[in-house]
Write an enzyme that holds these catalytic residues in place. Structure first.
Site, PDB file in Angstrom:
ATOM      1  CE  LYS A 206      -1.484   3.070   2.995  1.00 15.15           C
ATOM      2  NZ  LYS A 206      -1.716   3.976   1.942  1.00 15.15           N
ATOM      3  N   GLY A 257       6.834   5.023   8.449  1.00 17.37           N
ATOM      4  CA  GLY A 257       6.196   6.147   8.554  1.00 17.37           C
ATOM      5  C   GLY A 257       6.107   6.875   9.757  1.00 17.37           C
ATOM      6  CB  SER A 258       4.268   9.254  11.396  1.00 14.35           C
ATOM      7  OG  SER A 258       2.968   8.815  11.667  1.00 14.35           O
ATOM      8  CD  GLU A 279      13.106   0.706   9.640  1.00 15.33           C
ATOM      9  OE1 GLU A 279      13.792   1.622   9.876  1.00 15.33           O
ATOM     10  OE2 GLU A 279      13.645  -0.462   9.826  1.00 15.33           O
ATOM     11  CG  LEU A 280       8.168   4.000  13.778  1.00 15.78           C
ATOM     12  CD1 LEU A 280       7.866   3.859  15.121  1.00 15.78           C
ATOM     13  CD2 LEU A 280       7.146   3.721  12.625  1.00 15.78           C
ATOM     14  CB  CYS A 313      13.253   8.917   8.076  1.00 17.58           C
ATOM     15  SG  CYS A 313      14.323   7.677   7.277  1.00 17.58           S
ATOM     16  CD  GLU A 411      10.108  13.153  11.652  1.00 18.86           C
ATOM     17  OE1 GLU A 411       8.872  12.775  12.117  1.00 18.86           O
ATOM     18  OE2 GLU A 411      10.815  12.629  11.102  1.00 18.86           O
TER      19      GLU A 411
HETATM   20  P1  NAD Z   1       2.152   8.639   8.199  1.00 14.77           P
HETATM   21  O1  NAD Z   1       2.340   7.649   9.314  1.00 14.77           O
HETATM   22  O2  NAD Z   1       1.096   9.682   8.353  1.00 14.77           O
HETATM   23  O3  NAD Z   1       1.856   7.801   6.745  1.00 14.77           O
HETATM   24  C1  NAD Z   1       2.724   6.554   6.493  1.00 14.77           C
HETATM   25  C2  NAD Z   1       1.740   5.594   5.757  1.00 14.77           C
HETATM   26  O4  NAD Z   1       0.905   4.942   6.571  1.00 14.77           O
HETATM   27  C3  NAD Z   1       1.021   6.209   4.660  1.00 14.77           C
HETATM   28  O5  NAD Z   1       1.103   5.098   3.520  1.00 14.77           O
HETATM   29  C4  NAD Z   1      -0.364   6.283   5.181  1.00 14.77           C
HETATM   30  O6  NAD Z   1      -1.297   5.987   4.283  1.00 14.77           O
HETATM   31  C5  NAD Z   1      -0.368   5.444   5.988  1.00 14.77           C
HETATM   32  N1  NAD Z   1      -1.302   5.403   7.279  1.00 14.77           N
HETATM   33  C6  NAD Z   1      -1.773   6.569   7.591  1.00 14.77           C
HETATM   34  N2  NAD Z   1      -2.690   6.052   8.943  1.00 14.77           N
HETATM   35  C7  NAD Z   1      -2.668   4.957   8.783  1.00 14.77           C
HETATM   36  C8  NAD Z   1      -3.513   3.930   9.732  1.00 14.77           C
HETATM   37  N3  NAD Z   1      -4.422   4.585  10.462  1.00 14.77           N
HETATM   38  N4  NAD Z   1      -3.312   2.630   9.790  1.00 14.77           N
HETATM   39  C9  NAD Z   1      -2.308   2.048   8.661  1.00 14.77           C
HETATM   40  N5  NAD Z   1      -1.725   3.131   7.954  1.00 14.77           N
HETATM   41  C10 NAD Z   1      -1.959   4.231   7.985  1.00 14.77           C
HETATM   42  O7  NAD Z   1       3.539   9.110   7.836  1.00 14.77           O
HETATM   43  P2  NAD Z   1       3.946  10.489   7.024  1.00 14.77           P
HETATM   44  O8  NAD Z   1       3.801  11.726   8.112  1.00 14.77           O
HETATM   45  O9  NAD Z   1       3.252  10.478   6.015  1.00 14.77           O
HETATM   46  O10 NAD Z   1       5.536  10.163   6.830  1.00 14.77           O
HETATM   47  C11 NAD Z   1       6.568  10.778   7.230  1.00 14.77           C
HETATM   48  C12 NAD Z   1       7.101  10.107   8.644  1.00 14.77           C
HETATM   49  O11 NAD Z   1       7.504   8.954   8.215  1.00 14.77           O
HETATM   50  C13 NAD Z   1       8.029  10.600   9.403  1.00 14.77           C
HETATM   51  O12 NAD Z   1       7.912  10.757  10.759  1.00 14.77           O
HETATM   52  C14 NAD Z   1       9.200  10.157   8.893  1.00 14.77           C
HETATM   53  O13 NAD Z   1      10.353  10.329   9.865  1.00 14.77           O
HETATM   54  C15 NAD Z   1       9.163   8.598   8.943  1.00 14.77           C
HETATM   55  N6  NAD Z   1       9.875   8.115   7.912  1.00 14.77           N
HETATM   56  C16 NAD Z   1      10.515   7.186   8.417  1.00 14.77           C
HETATM   57  C17 NAD Z   1      11.300   6.322   7.831  1.00 14.77           C
HETATM   58  C18 NAD Z   1      12.376   5.362   8.362  1.00 14.77           C
HETATM   59  O14 NAD Z   1      13.066   4.380   7.757  1.00 14.77           O
HETATM   60  N7  NAD Z   1      12.568   5.385   9.592  1.00 14.77           N
HETATM   61  C19 NAD Z   1      11.384   6.654   6.394  1.00 14.77           C
HETATM   62  C20 NAD Z   1      10.627   7.480   5.969  1.00 14.77           C
HETATM   63  C21 NAD Z   1       9.955   8.090   6.697  1.00 14.77           C
END
Ligand code: NAD
Length: 543
Positions: A206, A257-258, A279-280, A313, A411
């Site tokens: 996804k 993601g976050s 990975e956050l 990230c 962040e």
């Molecule tokens: P996010 O968590 O909002 O979204 C990430 C993914 O999760 C998206 O595909 C989104 O559609 C999905 N998502 C959203 N709500 C969800 C739910 N309730 N259940 C399941 N999936 C859901 O993250 P973002 O803010 O869009 O992305 C940026 C964040 O990602 C930053 O905090 C960044 O540091 C982190 N990040 C971490 C890494 C790593 O390797 N540690 C790499 C890239 C980004």
């Protein structure tokens, strides 16, 4: 309707050229209706679907629409992936590796196609987008070549020396659910999937709703390289719908993601007792010691702070500089930051691109405005640049940032860095560690021995000496993950593939059983085993 998908919505999408920034000509690849073609790679169940508009951050122009998946779509994708898994797992490592090596070659050959799409979907400068190509190629090659060795059956010491022959085996977990963000839409969609698939799993992907076309392009290329379609189906849409639907069905969750969403994923995984890898977020520090090579350090800070306009990230948001060097560092750094070329171009002429979404722009503006209102000092940037495009924000340097400002500990995920002087190394380490995150860090010094000693005191999954992030990130034979609230488990290296497997121990008992046998009395058996334990204690080689 099957995985051949919905019919292209060419009536909803403007001609592709309209999606491009005014100042650059459309590339030959984008001149075809690629966005409409890629839609056919999405797995969709019967029935009507809402559509999600995908817009380019550079101009706001529409790139296309993707269907918003419902639970039925996710169920279909997982059931196809599950049906495909046994045949996929039955292939040899060499057969699977051939596909990923071919993918590697095609990716390098056709990089311009996906670089255009990445730039249009994320607003990144092309030089930053190219890092995605490199990383995806490196990881694909690594696991194609190494997976067989990392997962091969291993002989273990048996319960009874010579009499018990024991192996540790690694079995695929089954179907892995991948949820990935928008900021590195190619490598985050693919590089964790490569080890999962090499291990004999199938998976469902996804992508983020903002960057589906990059992921679809990559999956399409994997199919061209020989990956059977049902081994890695794609569903597009909202995380809040797809996340729980995947969580109810898959055997493992791989989430990037976050931290906020990562905790939701972990709760779902806990409910079903399945594994997850997270990975956050990060608030990554850079420590500049008094003996640092200043020019090199400034170069590193520029790359580390402003890669992907700070939306990586692992990008740097805090710089701690030894007080004896702070003034010189700041003057060189600020001068370089002010000269960065920012803009939208589908070539390598720009050094920094735009933010990816209105949400990112709002956070960046809030952090900078809030800090300035509370007394921070602005040394560079600090303003949005609507003249360049709706989501551009200048690379920004702040000093005098204090704990009551959001930018201090939260962040930002944008082109904003706070610089702080420090007096002692102990103080620098303490301040670098004063965060709920622990993703990436760097130490800059001519004394690399000292750099490594300090690195061991920093609570972060990766620490680079004299490099911002690429030294650890590119060392894919070693794990890369987050400590504290930056994640759970790691990608890369042995850990990056073992996590997609379950261990299984198989042991053959030869000649005599371990328990009392025939008419042996329990008392005799106890005496016999006690003697054996004493022998084993003395002969190290036996156990
Ligand atoms: P996010 O968590 O909002 O979204 C990430 C993914 O999760 C998206 O595909 C989104 O559609 C999905 N998502 C959203 N709500 C969800 C739910 N309730 N259940 C399941 N999936 C859901 O993250 P973002 O803010 O869009 O992305 C940026 C964040 O990602 C930053 O905090 C960044 O540091 C982190 N990040 C971490 C890494 C790593 O390797 N540690 C790499 C890239 C980004």
């Amino acid at each position: 309707m099957g995985s051949s998908g919905i019919s292209p919505r060419s009536e909803a999408a403007p001609p592709p050229a309209a999606a491009l920034p005014n100042q650059t000509p459309p590339s030959a690849y984008l001149a075809q209706d690629v966005f409409a073609t890629l839609l056919s790679r999405i797995t969709l169940a019967e029935g009507p679907h809402d559509e999600i508009a995908v817009r380019s951050p550079w101009t706001g122009a529409l790139l296309g629409h993707t269907p918003a998946a419902r639970e039925a779509d996710v169920a279909l994708a997982v059931s196809r992936a599950r049906a495909a898994q046994p045949a996929w797992a039955a292939r040899s490592f060499a057969e699977r590796a051939k596909i990923f090596l071919r993918f590697h070659d095609l990716l390098l050959q056709r990089q311009d196609e996906v670089l255009d799409i990445i730039q249009l979907e994320t607003g990144m400068a092309r030089g930053h987008a190219f890092e995605e190509i490199l990383d995806t190629a490196i990881v694909s090659r690594y696991y194609a070549r190494r997976a067989g060795k990392l997962l091969r059956p291993r002989r273990r010491k048996g319960a009874l020396p010579l009499l018990t022959l024991t192996w540790e085996l690694r079995a695929p977990v089954g179907v892995v659910g991948f949820i990935v963000p928008w900021n590195y839409p190619l490598n985050l969609a693919i590089t964790d999937a490569v080890p999962a698939l090499m291990a004999g799993n199938t998976a469902v992907l996804k992508p983020d709703r903002q960057t589906p076309f990059t992921a679809l392009w990559a999956v399409d290329l994997l199919r061209e390289a020989g990956l059977p379609p049902d081994v890695f189906p794609v569903v597009t849409g909202d995380g809040a719908t797809i996340g729980p639907a995947l969580g109810d069905r898959v055997d493992y969750f791989m989430f990037t993601g976050s931290t906020r969403t990562g905790k939701l994923i972990a709760r779902q995984a806990a409910d079903r007792l399945i594994g997850c890898s997270l990975e956050l977020g990060g608030k990554n520090p850079m420590i500049v010691l008094r003996d640092a090579d200043l020019e090199r350090t400034v170069d590193g800070a520029i790359r580390g702070c402003f890669v992907a306009a700070g939306q990586a990230c692992i990008s740097i948001e805090r710089i701690y500089v030894h007080e004896s060097l702070a003034e010189r560092f700041l003057s060189l750094f600020v001068e370089r930051v002010r000269r960065l070329k920012m803009g939208a171009a589908l070539d390598y002429s720009m050094e920094i691109g735009s933010l990816a979404s209105e949400r990112q722009l709002a956070t960046v503006e809030e952090h900078v405005r809030g800090a300035l209102e509370k007394g921070a000092t602005l040394l560079a940037g600090g303003r949005p640049r609507p003249d360049l495009g709706p989501l551009f924000f200048e690379p920004t340097v702040l000093t005098n940032v204090r704990p009551d400002m959001k930018v201090y500990a939260e962040e930002t995920f944008g082109p904003v860095v706070s610089v702080y002087p420090f007096a002692t190394e102990a103080e620098a380490i303490e301040r670098a560690n004063a965060t709920r995150y622990g993703l990436n860090a760097s130490v800059w010094t001519r004394n690399t021995g000292k750099g490594v000693r300090l690195a061991r005191k920093i609570r972060a999954g990766s620490v680079n000496i004299n490099e911002a992030y690429a030294a650890t990130w590119g060392s894919v034979d070693s794990p890369s993950g987050g400590m504290k609230e930056s994640g759970l488990r790691a990608r890369h290296g042995a850990e990056g593939i073992l996590k997609f497997t379950e261990s299984q121990t198989v042991a053959v008992q030869r000649l005599i059983p371990i328990a009392p046998f025939h008419d042996m009395s329990a008392a005799f058996y106890a005496r016999w085993m006690t003697r054996l334990m004493k022998i084993l204690r003395r002969i190290r080689v036996l156990g």
